[in-house]
Each structure stands twice: as structure tokens, then as C-alpha cells.
Scaffold this motif. Structure first.
Motif, PDB file in Angstrom:
ATOM      1  N   GLY A  88      27.697  27.901 -35.836  1.00  0.00           N
ATOM      2  CA  GLY A  88      27.851  26.807 -36.782  1.00  0.00           C
ATOM      3  C   GLY A  88      27.179  25.526 -36.340  1.00  0.00           C
ATOM      4  N   GLU A  89      26.365  25.601 -35.294  1.00  0.00           N
ATOM      5  CA  GLU A  89      25.637  24.420 -34.818  1.00  0.00           C
ATOM      6  C   GLU A  89      24.425  24.137 -35.693  1.00  0.00           C
ATOM      7  N   ILE A  90      23.965  25.152 -36.399  1.00  0.00           N
ATOM      8  CA  ILE A  90      22.945  25.001 -37.439  1.00  0.00           C
ATOM      9  C   ILE A  90      23.596  25.382 -38.764  1.00  0.00           C
ATOM     10  N   ASP A  91      23.481  24.492 -39.743  1.00  0.00           N
ATOM     11  CA  ASP A  91      24.142  24.700 -41.030  1.00  0.00           C
ATOM     12  C   ASP A  91      23.344  25.599 -41.966  1.00  0.00           C
ATOM     13  N   LEU A  92      22.028  25.503 -41.871  1.00  0.00           N
ATOM     14  CA  LEU A  92      21.173  26.120 -42.885  1.00  0.00           C
ATOM     15  C   LEU A  92      19.884  26.600 -42.239  1.00  0.00           C
ATOM     16  N   THR A  93      19.401  27.765 -42.685  1.00  0.00           N
ATOM     17  CA  THR A  93      18.110  28.247 -42.219  1.00  0.00           C
ATOM     18  C   THR A  93      17.395  28.921 -43.381  1.00  0.00           C
ATOM     19  N   THR A  99      18.147  40.953 -41.204  1.00  0.00           N
ATOM     20  CA  THR A  99      18.031  40.613 -39.785  1.00  0.00           C
ATOM     21  C   THR A  99      19.394  40.816 -39.133  1.00  0.00           C
ATOM     22  N   THR A 100      19.481  41.768 -38.231  1.00  0.00           N
ATOM     23  CA  THR A 100      20.760  42.162 -37.648  1.00  0.00           C
ATOM     24  C   THR A 100      21.520  40.994 -37.039  1.00  0.00           C
ATOM     25  N   ALA A 101      20.804  40.113 -36.344  1.00  0.00           N
ATOM     26  CA  ALA A 101      21.455  39.014 -35.629  1.00  0.00           C
ATOM     27  C   ALA A 101      21.923  37.891 -36.548  1.00  0.00           C
ATOM     28  N   LEU A 102      21.538  37.938 -37.833  1.00  0.00           N
ATOM     29  CA  LEU A 102      21.859  36.838 -38.750  1.00  0.00           C
ATOM     30  C   LEU A 102      22.780  37.237 -39.893  1.00  0.00           C
ATOM     31  N   ASP A 103      22.592  38.415 -40.442  1.00  0.00           N
ATOM     32  CA  ASP A 103      23.206  38.760 -41.729  1.00  0.00           C
ATOM     33  C   ASP A 103      24.725  38.620 -41.759  1.00  0.00           C
ATOM     34  N   ASP A 104      25.405  38.921 -40.660  1.00  0.00           N
ATOM     35  CA  ASP A 104      26.868  38.846 -40.648  1.00  0.00           C
ATOM     36  C   ASP A 104      27.394  37.436 -40.410  1.00  0.00           C
ATOM     37  N   HIS A 105      26.492  36.486 -40.229  1.00  0.00           N
ATOM     38  CA  HIS A 105      26.917  35.128 -39.870  1.00  0.00           C
ATOM     39  C   HIS A 105      26.440  34.076 -40.862  1.00  0.00           C
ATOM     40  N   ALA A 106      25.892  34.523 -41.986  1.00  0.00           N
ATOM     41  CA  ALA A 106      25.382  33.583 -42.988  1.00  0.00           C
ATOM     42  C   ALA A 106      25.517  34.196 -44.372  1.00  0.00           C
ATOM     43  N   THR A 107      25.539  33.332 -45.373  1.00  0.00           N
ATOM     44  CA  THR A 107      25.537  33.785 -46.760  1.00  0.00           C
ATOM     45  C   THR A 107      24.264  33.278 -47.424  1.00  0.00           C
ATOM     46  N   PHE A 108      23.616  34.135 -48.198  1.00  0.00           N
ATOM     47  CA  PHE A 108      22.283  33.858 -48.713  1.00  0.00           C
ATOM     48  C   PHE A 108      22.331  33.382 -50.167  1.00  0.00           C
ATOM     49  N   ILE A 109      21.512  32.376 -50.477  1.00  0.00           N
ATOM     50  CA  ILE A 109      21.312  31.944 -51.858  1.00  0.00           C
ATOM     51  C   ILE A 109      20.514  33.031 -52.580  1.00  0.00           C
ATOM     52  N   ASP A 110      20.850  33.318 -53.827  1.00  0.00           N
ATOM     53  CA  ASP A 110      20.245  34.462 -54.518  1.00  0.00           C
ATOM     54  C   ASP A 110      18.741  34.317 -54.748  1.00  0.00           C
ATOM     55  N   LYS A 111      18.301  33.125 -55.143  1.00  0.00           N
ATOM     56  CA  LYS A 111      16.878  32.965 -55.467  1.00  0.00           C
ATOM     57  C   LYS A 111      16.074  32.736 -54.187  1.00  0.00           C
ATOM     58  N   PRO A 112      14.939  33.422 -54.025  1.00  0.00           N
ATOM     59  CA  PRO A 112      14.137  33.247 -52.804  1.00  0.00           C
ATOM     60  C   PRO A 112      13.545  31.848 -52.679  1.00  0.00           C
ATOM     61  N   VAL A 113      13.333  31.435 -51.444  1.00  0.00           N
ATOM     62  CA  VAL A 113      12.556  30.222 -51.186  1.00  0.00           C
ATOM     63  C   VAL A 113      11.087  30.513 -51.463  1.00  0.00           C
ATOM     64  N   THR A 114      10.605  31.652 -50.968  1.00  0.00           N
ATOM     65  CA  THR A 114       9.240  32.098 -51.227  1.00  0.00           C
ATOM     66  C   THR A 114       9.160  33.586 -50.900  1.00  0.00           C
ATOM     67  N   ALA A 209      19.786  30.462 -46.088  1.00  0.00           N
ATOM     68  CA  ALA A 209      20.991  31.122 -45.587  1.00  0.00           C
ATOM     69  C   ALA A 209      21.904  30.068 -44.984  1.00  0.00           C
ATOM     70  N   VAL A 210      23.144  30.012 -45.463  1.00  0.00           N
ATOM     71  CA  VAL A 210      24.114  29.009 -45.029  1.00  0.00           C
ATOM     72  C   VAL A 210      25.030  29.624 -43.973  1.00  0.00           C
ATOM     73  N   SER A 211      25.154  28.956 -42.837  1.00  0.00           N
ATOM     74  CA  SER A 211      26.020  29.450 -41.768  1.00  0.00           C
ATOM     75  C   SER A 211      27.469  29.540 -42.239  1.00  0.00           C
ATOM     76  N   LEU A 212      28.114  30.652 -41.935  1.00  0.00           N
ATOM     77  CA  LEU A 212      29.523  30.821 -42.296  1.00  0.00           C
ATOM     78  C   LEU A 212      30.433  29.911 -41.482  1.00  0.00           C
ATOM     79  N   LYS A 213      29.899  29.332 -40.407  1.00  0.00           N
ATOM     80  CA  LYS A 213      30.685  28.419 -39.582  1.00  0.00           C
ATOM     81  C   LYS A 213      30.388  26.947 -39.897  1.00  0.00           C
ATOM     82  N   SER A 214      29.470  26.692 -40.820  1.00  0.00           N
ATOM     83  CA  SER A 214      29.162  25.306 -41.182  1.00  0.00           C
ATOM     84  C   SER A 214      30.356  24.673 -41.890  1.00  0.00           C
ATOM     85  N   LYS A 215      30.670  23.437 -41.534  1.00  0.00           N
ATOM     86  CA  LYS A 215      31.786  22.758 -42.200  1.00  0.00           C
ATOM     87  C   LYS A 215      31.447  22.408 -43.644  1.00  0.00           C
TER      88      LYS A 215
END
Length: 247
Positions: A88-93, A99-114, A209-215
Motif C-alpha cells: 500500500g506504499e504505492i496507491d496506483l500503477t 502478472t502473478t506478483a500484482l494481480d492479487d494485490h490490486a483491482t483493475f479499472i475496466d477500460k485500458p489505459v492503452t 490498477a489500484v492497490s488494495l492496501k491504498s487508503k
């Protein structure tokens, strides 16, 4: 005693009323940290100043400002990025799904950035060799596993620029890379007889992708989702960089 307490309360109310509006506004401003990997031309890191800039950085800063946030930026290697998202030290990426190391720790916005294109570049003089340069921590939407199963041996480095340099310095016979950073690095140069490319996958969506630990996770997800649903373009970057009609 009652009069004393009443006087103190009244004094505090007067003090609050006299606070400058700028101070109150400053207290309401929220700052989120966007963590992102170097991915030219979308994300570029100035080696001299350390400044991080590029299309996605500028677009994200402007968008978050519209949504009521200030943005701080960290351009860091993927392994460190994913760990900081997890904590949760990074709010957004911005990242692909899968990506195995990320998918369980973030929630993704439906529309792509690119959308991205993944390619393998081959040194034709070493066509039978299986060494391949890649980015540490990248699964390459399943292509890493497939290539390893085919006998390729990965030499992992921190960033896309590092992996491209590694290949061109003849340290590996192959390179796996996304198309945009490769052609940005190539510049005005063209492929010669020594190298050839093979497209592995096209139209790979990459998302906020929004961190699940972001306040701010609930507010960020709600506002980014609402924004992305407010226009018809297929990607957020396409909409954000669309020329403004001239009146």
C-alpha cells in the motif's frame, strides 16, 4: 468554571473561522503515489535529473488533478513496484493483467489505459541459441512460461531499456520486448540483416490498477471507473490525447 469552558469553546470557533481558506483547502488535498516502470516513450526517466515524464505520466497527473488528487511519482523496477503496491506504499500503477506478483494485490479499472504489442527480436547470426533478455518480474502475459518450456534461458535485467541494451551489446541471442520501447530506443535506425523480429501478441491491454492496501482505494476506483465510462474511445490515453476541437 462553566463560563471559562464556554469562553474557550467560543475562542476556538473564532480561531477556526479566521483560518485562511488556503490552509483549509490544503488540508483537504489528497496525494496519491503513482508507481510505474520505465517504458519509453510512455514513461521516460531522465538519467541526469531523475525526473520521470512521458505521455502516461502527464496524462495521469492531469487526470488525478481533475479527480481531486495531487500525484507523486515513482519510476522503479517491476519487482520493487509490485512489493510496494502489495504494502500500500504505492496507491496506483499501470500494468497488464496476469502478472502473478500484482494481480492479487490490486483491482483493475475496466477500460485500458492503452494497448501494447509484444515481440521477440532475434540475432540472425545466433539463430539457434536460446538465451533471451527480459525484464525481471515480467510474466509477459504468459509468454515467459511458453518460451521457458521451449528451452529459452532468460537473462533478466531491471528495465525495458536495460534489456534492449543487453541484446544490442550481443549479450543474448534473443530479446523479448514490447514494441514501443524497442522502436523508441532504435530511433531513426532500421533493422539490418543481423536482426529480425517476430510478433508474439498484439493488442495487449494495460490498465490502471489500484492497490488494495491504498487508503484511497474505494474513492480512486470509483472515480477512475466513472471517468473511463464517460467517453466512447477504446482507451484512456486515446481519449486524453485527443485534439480539442477548434471553435
Amino acid at each position: 468554571m462553566r463560563n471559562l469552558c464556554g469562553s474557550m469553546v467560543l475562542s476556538l470557533m473564532i480561531f477556526a473561522a479566521l483560518l485562511p481558506l488556503s490552509v483549509l483547502a490544503q488540508e483537504e488535498i489528497k496525494t496519491v503515489t503513482l508507481g510505474i516502470v520505465v517504458f519509453p516513450p510512455l514513461v521516460i526517466n531522465d538519467s541526469e535529473t531523475g525526473r520521470c515524464y512521458g505521455e502516461v505520466v502527464e496524462m495521469s497527473s492531469e487526470l488525478l488533478k481533475q479527480l481531486g488528487y495531487n500525484m507523486s511519482i515513482e519510476c522503479i523496477p517491476p519487482i520493487r513496484l509490485y512489493e510496494r503496491v502489495k504494502q500500500g506504499e504505492i496507491d496506483l500503477t499501470v500494468n497488464v493483467k496476469g502478472t502473478t506478483a500484482l494481480d492479487d494485490h490490486a483491482t483493475f479499472i475496466d477500460k485500458p489505459v492503452t494497448n501494447l504489442t509484444l515481440m521477440r527480436v532475434v540475432n540472425n547470426a545466433r539463430i539457434n541459441e536460446k538465451s533471451i533478455a527480459g525484464i525481471r518480474g515480467y510474466d509477459y502475459v504468459g509468454e515467459r512460461i511458453r518460451l521457458v518450456e521451449e528451452g529459452y534461458e532468460f537473462v533478466d535485467v531491471p528495465s525495458s531499456v536495460d534489456s534492449i541494451k543487453f541484446f544490442f551489446f550481443d549479450r543474448t541471442a534473443n530479446l523479448i520486448t514490447y514494441e514501443r520501447p524497442f522502436y523508441y530506443f532504435l530511433g531513426d535506425n532500421e533493422f539490418n540483416d543481423r536482426t529480425s523480429s517476430i510478433t508474439l501478441k498484439k493488442n495487449i491491454p494495460t490498465f490502471f490498477a489500484v492497490s488494495l492496501k491504498s487508503k484511497y482505494k474505494d474513492d480512486l476506483f470509483k472515480k477512475l471507473s466513472a471517468y473511463s465510462e464517460s467517453f466512447k474511445e477504446d482507451t484512456i490515453l486515446e481519449h486524453a490525447t485527443k485534439p480539442t476541437p477548434q471553435l
